[in-house]
Enzyme design. Sequence first.
Site, short mmCIF file in Angstrom:
data_model
loop_
_atom_site.label_atom_id
_atom_site.label_comp_id
_atom_site.label_asym_id
_atom_site.label_seq_id
_atom_site.Cartn_x
_atom_site.Cartn_y
_atom_site.Cartn_z
N GLY A 45 0.76 -1.18 -0.06
CA GLY A 45 0.07 0.07 -0.08
C GLY A 45 0.84 1.30 -0.12
N GLN A 50 3.13 9.89 1.16
CA GLN A 50 4.18 9.26 0.92
C GLN A 50 5.28 9.51 -0.16
OE1 GLN A 50 2.29 5.10 2.28
NE2 GLN A 50 4.50 5.13 3.09
N CYS A 107 6.23 0.03 7.25
CA CYS A 107 5.60 1.04 6.40
C CYS A 107 6.86 1.42 5.58
CB CYS A 107 5.29 2.32 7.24
SG CYS A 107 4.66 3.64 6.41
N LEU A 108 6.55 1.75 4.23
CA LEU A 108 7.75 2.23 3.24
C LEU A 108 8.11 3.61 3.71
CD1 LEU A 108 6.14 0.97 -0.28
CD2 LEU A 108 7.98 -0.16 1.18
N HIS A 149 -4.15 1.40 7.73
CA HIS A 149 -2.94 1.93 7.75
C HIS A 149 -2.72 3.15 6.88
CE1 HIS A 149 1.67 1.52 7.89
NE2 HIS A 149 1.27 2.03 6.79
N GLU A 150 -3.35 2.86 5.62
CA GLU A 150 -3.34 3.87 4.60
C GLU A 150 -4.11 5.07 4.71
OE1 GLU A 150 -0.94 3.64 2.77
OE2 GLU A 150 -0.40 1.46 3.01
N HIS A 153 -2.49 7.46 6.80
CA HIS A 153 -1.66 8.48 6.33
C HIS A 153 -2.18 9.66 5.76
CE1 HIS A 153 2.44 6.51 6.06
NE2 HIS A 153 1.63 5.29 5.69
NI NI Z 1 2.79 3.41 5.60
#
Ligand code: NI
Length: 183
Positions: A45, A50, A107-108, A149-150, A153
């Site tokens: 995701g 991000q 998380c990226l 989670h997304e 963000h």
């Molecule tokens: Ni994330």
Amino acid sequence: MLLEIKQYGDHVLREECARVEKVELEHNTLAVNMLETMYAAQGIGLAAPQVGLGIQLVVIDIPEDEEPAEKITVNGEQKDMRSIMPLVFINPELEPYGKEELCTEGCLSVRDIRSQVARPSRVRAKLYKLDGKVLEIDCGGLLARCLQHECDHLRGVLFTDRISSAAKVTLAKRLKRMLNLGT
Ligand code: NI
């Protein structure tokens, strides 16, 4: 085109993201680039902040081998989770429900840190696709977790904000070091 993934400490990750009021060609291009960037980084995701853009746009693609048997409800019909992947949406409305479950998240934008996070196990979601179609989803499993989670963000919340205080103590030094590395 691969985009730069913003890292912990970057202010854009803490912004309240704006709704997408009108879908333009650039949003489609952005979604394609975000998917490419996410696949290259082996994520499931990615949210627009991000990659440095404070707008409510998210891409998700959960591979089959992650969760082969997961059935979900889409607009009232039972579907295989894979049938709606990759999932690109704007302006999500999320209603998490059910018992809280612990699951390990990464998380990226928070490289090298993974930690247990408690979240409700199920989600009812209203997602707007770029072509104007609306998906009303009821799901559990990894998709429910990923959606929460997304969508966090989009409100400037990171999974590290949701971990237990005991785990936070363990991670505090590493997070602080990442902040110092950030700009
Ligand atoms: Ni994330």
